[in-house]
Design a protein around this motif. Structure first.
Motif, PDB file in Angstrom:
ATOM      1  N   MET A   1      -1.260 -23.998  -7.655  1.00 23.07           N
ATOM      2  CA  MET A   1      -2.042 -22.766  -8.390  1.00 23.07           C
ATOM      3  C   MET A   1      -1.019 -23.146  -9.751  1.00 23.07           C
ATOM      4  SD  MET A   1      -3.828 -20.865  -6.914  1.00 23.07           S
ATOM      5  CE  MET A   1      -3.962 -19.314  -6.201  1.00 23.07           C
ATOM      6  N   GLU A   2      -2.267 -22.997 -10.811  1.00 21.91           N
ATOM      7  CA  GLU A   2      -1.985 -22.954 -12.190  1.00 21.91           C
ATOM      8  C   GLU A   2      -2.310 -21.900 -12.877  1.00 21.91           C
ATOM      9  OE1 GLU A   2      -3.765 -25.772 -15.799  1.00 21.91           O
ATOM     10  OE2 GLU A   2      -3.218 -26.968 -13.939  1.00 21.91           O
ATOM     11  N   LYS A   3      -1.362 -21.189 -13.520  1.00 21.38           N
ATOM     12  CA  LYS A   3      -1.789 -19.796 -14.151  1.00 21.38           C
ATOM     13  C   LYS A   3      -1.842 -20.077 -15.745  1.00 21.38           C
ATOM     14  CE  LYS A   3      -0.120 -15.044 -14.229  1.00 21.38           C
ATOM     15  NZ  LYS A   3       0.681 -13.989 -13.394  1.00 21.38           N
ATOM     16  N   ARG A   4      -2.960 -19.424 -16.237  1.00 24.50           N
ATOM     17  CA  ARG A   4      -3.106 -19.587 -17.579  1.00 24.50           C
ATOM     18  C   ARG A   4      -3.481 -18.119 -18.477  1.00 24.50           C
ATOM     19  NH1 ARG A   4      -7.242 -24.870 -18.581  1.00 24.50           N
ATOM     20  NH2 ARG A   4      -6.083 -26.280 -17.129  1.00 24.50           N
ATOM     21  N   SER A   5      -3.055 -18.021 -19.355  1.00 21.42           N
ATOM     22  CA  SER A   5      -3.445 -16.707 -20.123  1.00 21.42           C
ATOM     23  C   SER A   5      -4.297 -17.014 -20.995  1.00 21.42           C
ATOM     24  CB  SER A   5      -2.003 -16.180 -20.758  1.00 21.42           C
ATOM     25  OG  SER A   5      -0.932 -16.104 -19.851  1.00 21.42           O
ATOM     26  N   LEU A   6      -5.438 -16.128 -21.207  1.00 20.05           N
ATOM     27  CA  LEU A   6      -6.427 -16.140 -22.055  1.00 20.05           C
ATOM     28  C   LEU A   6      -6.873 -14.786 -22.811  1.00 20.05           C
ATOM     29  CD1 LEU A   6      -9.088 -17.701 -19.527  1.00 20.05           C
ATOM     30  CD2 LEU A   6      -7.862 -18.698 -21.380  1.00 20.05           C
ATOM     31  N   SER A   7      -7.276 -14.836 -23.933  1.00 20.26           N
ATOM     32  CA  SER A   7      -7.908 -13.672 -24.519  1.00 20.26           C
ATOM     33  C   SER A   7      -9.341 -13.491 -24.350  1.00 20.26           C
ATOM     34  CB  SER A   7      -7.674 -13.566 -25.954  1.00 20.26           C
ATOM     35  OG  SER A   7      -6.042 -13.461 -26.322  1.00 20.26           O
ATOM     36  N   ILE A   8      -9.965 -12.360 -23.529  1.00 16.19           N
ATOM     37  CA  ILE A   8     -11.158 -12.139 -23.551  1.00 16.19           C
ATOM     38  C   ILE A   8     -11.593 -10.825 -23.827  1.00 16.19           C
ATOM     39  CG2 ILE A   8     -11.694 -13.883 -21.960  1.00 16.19           C
ATOM     40  CD1 ILE A   8     -11.436 -12.050 -19.583  1.00 16.19           C
ATOM     41  N   ALA A   9     -12.597 -10.595 -24.611  1.00 15.67           N
ATOM     42  CA  ALA A   9     -12.943  -9.260 -24.981  1.00 15.67           C
ATOM     43  C   ALA A   9     -11.902  -8.200 -25.599  1.00 15.67           C
ATOM     44  CB  ALA A   9     -13.595  -8.425 -23.714  1.00 15.67           C
TER      45      ALA A   9
END
Length: 75
Positions: A1-9
Motif C-alpha cells: 500500500m502507498e499512502k498519499r495526501s491530497l487537498s480536495i475541496a
C-alpha cells in the motif's frame, strides 16, 4: 500500500492504494487532462460508496473496462 495526501475541496485527505491503482489513476487523470487532485475530487463528488479509496479503485476499474469495451467494439 502507498499512502498519499491530497487537498480536495479545501481540505486535506489521505488515500492508501496499491501502486498499480496509483499508476492507473495517473493514466486516467492524464487522459482527462486533470491533476491527480482534480481526478480524486471528481471521484469524491460522484462516488456511490462511503470509502474514497474504494471509490478510486472502482473508478480505475471502470476506466479500464470502458477502454476494453471500446477496443472490442472497434474490432
Amino acid at each position: 500500500m502507498e499512502k498519499r495526501s491530497l487537498s480536495i475541496a479545501g481540505h486535506r485527505t489521505s488515500i492508501a492504494l496499491e501502486p498499480e491503482f496509483w499508476a492507473a489513476l495517473a493514466e486516467l487523470a492524464a487522459s482527462r487532462g486533470q491533476t491527480m487532485a482534480g481526478l480524486i475530487k471528481s471521484i469524491d463528488e460522484t462516488r456511490q460508496t462511503t470509502n474514497l479509496s474504494s471509490a478510486a479503485r472502482l473508478a480505475a476499474l471502470k476506466w479500464y473496462q470502458d477502454r476494453a469495451a471500446a477496443s472490442s467494439a472497434a474490432e
